[in-house]
Design a protein around this motif. Sequence first.
Motif, mmCIF file in Angstrom:
data_model
loop_
_atom_site.group_PDB
_atom_site.id
_atom_site.type_symbol
_atom_site.label_atom_id
_atom_site.label_comp_id
_atom_site.label_asym_id
_atom_site.label_seq_id
_atom_site.Cartn_x
_atom_site.Cartn_y
_atom_site.Cartn_z
ATOM 1 N N ASN A 29 0.852 -1.183 0.000
ATOM 2 C CA ASN A 29 0.000 0.000 0.000
ATOM 3 C C ASN A 29 0.889 1.235 0.000
ATOM 4 O OD1 ASN A 29 -1.693 2.212 0.783
ATOM 5 N ND2 ASN A 29 -3.164 0.757 1.635
ATOM 6 N N VAL A 30 0.938 1.945 -1.118
ATOM 7 C CA VAL A 30 1.835 3.095 -1.240
ATOM 8 C C VAL A 30 1.365 4.272 -0.381
ATOM 9 C CG1 VAL A 30 2.651 2.477 -3.540
ATOM 10 C CG2 VAL A 30 0.603 3.893 -3.300
ATOM 11 N N ASP A 31 0.106 4.294 0.006
ATOM 12 C CA ASP A 31 -0.415 5.396 0.826
ATOM 13 C C ASP A 31 -0.015 5.247 2.295
ATOM 14 O OD1 ASP A 31 -1.706 6.647 -1.353
ATOM 15 O OD2 ASP A 31 -3.424 5.289 -1.147
ATOM 16 N N THR A 32 0.008 4.014 2.776
ATOM 17 C CA THR A 32 0.336 3.763 4.184
ATOM 18 C C THR A 32 1.711 3.130 4.361
ATOM 19 O OG1 THR A 32 -0.714 1.574 4.111
ATOM 20 C CG2 THR A 32 -2.103 3.445 4.730
ATOM 21 N N ASN A 33 2.384 2.800 3.241
ATOM 22 C CA ASN A 33 3.692 2.114 3.273
ATOM 23 C C ASN A 33 3.627 0.802 4.064
ATOM 24 O OD1 ASN A 33 5.070 4.049 1.734
ATOM 25 N ND2 ASN A 33 5.441 5.312 3.539
ATOM 26 N N ALA A 127 -13.638 -10.018 0.020
ATOM 27 C CA ALA A 127 -12.193 -10.119 -0.177
ATOM 28 C C ALA A 127 -11.619 -8.754 0.162
ATOM 29 C CB ALA A 127 -11.861 -10.506 -1.611
ATOM 30 N N VAL A 128 -10.665 -8.714 1.094
ATOM 31 C CA VAL A 128 -10.180 -7.440 1.625
ATOM 32 C C VAL A 128 -8.673 -7.499 1.840
ATOM 33 C CG1 VAL A 128 -10.328 -5.805 3.554
ATOM 34 C CG2 VAL A 128 -12.384 -7.012 2.799
ATOM 35 N N TRP A 129 -7.985 -6.376 1.590
ATOM 36 C CA TRP A 129 -6.563 -6.246 1.933
ATOM 37 C C TRP A 129 -6.437 -5.833 3.395
ATOM 38 C CZ3 TRP A 129 -2.949 -7.958 -1.274
ATOM 39 C CH2 TRP A 129 -3.193 -7.971 -2.648
ATOM 40 N N ASN A 178 10.851 1.881 1.237
ATOM 41 C CA ASN A 178 9.672 1.644 2.079
ATOM 42 C C ASN A 178 9.189 0.199 1.987
ATOM 43 O OD1 ASN A 178 9.547 4.254 3.094
ATOM 44 N ND2 ASN A 178 8.222 4.995 1.452
ATOM 45 N N ILE A 179 9.372 -0.419 0.828
ATOM 46 C CA ILE A 179 8.988 -1.824 0.681
ATOM 47 C C ILE A 179 9.899 -2.716 1.512
ATOM 48 C CG2 ILE A 179 9.056 -3.759 -0.949
ATOM 49 C CD1 ILE A 179 7.755 -1.942 -2.984
#
Length: 246
Positions: A29-33, A127-129, A178-179
């Motif tokens: 998630n690029v918004d929350t890292n 289905a959820v992340w 960040n990843i």
Amino acid sequence: MKLNEQTKKWESDFWHPSVATDAVVFGFNVDTNSLDVLLIQRGVEPFKGMWALPGGFLKQGESAEECVKRELGEETRVENLYMEQIGAFSEPGRDTGHDDQVISIAFFALVRSKDYEVVGGDDATKAVWFPVGEHPELAFDHEEILQKALSALRQRIHFAPIGFQLLDEEFTMPQLQNIYIAILDPEGKDSKLRDRRNFQKKMLNLGYIKDTGGKVTGNPHRSPKKYAFDRDAYGEAKKVGMRLEF
């Protein structure tokens, strides 16, 4: 083996367990890292209403990889993934919904989560992340499978550029860092990994990250450079062996 006189087919004298597959799909998630995991909410017993990894039973004439990709598509609408097998889980009684012993072959995959609008289907109501570490309690032995997948991911990232599968074709060095932080150091204990200059130096020294010449626009104060993964250079690096350390 013995021949069934009625069907004229050979039958085994040995007991056969049921075989299933489970998928641990990681997204960034690029918004929350945050490193996220894709879960489904079960719509059937056992564990109806609980969260679980996508998966299901092997059909006749189907390989394990074909099965896990089919089940993932049916339950979440996520398709066309590269998947890597992480192991088999065979503890008797692990699936309380079946009298037979169920052996599950587990896989993990890495995706850019923003590329997929996940939707529950088949026997999954949702289905959820979920951020890894903040996910709900899981059904069956799926927590064990998730932890095994995390361990495999953390080992592989030192030897293979799997983090690039979570990014766009072009990315900034902070995005890549960040990843690595989300996978290797979510609790913030590794100061070397979090050092911007040290990280950039280590990554560029690998030789398979190239400067594209582009920059992020739209911010008058910061214009980070854009980089890309050089597959040919990585192929050469693999020949001599490599391990990324910070």
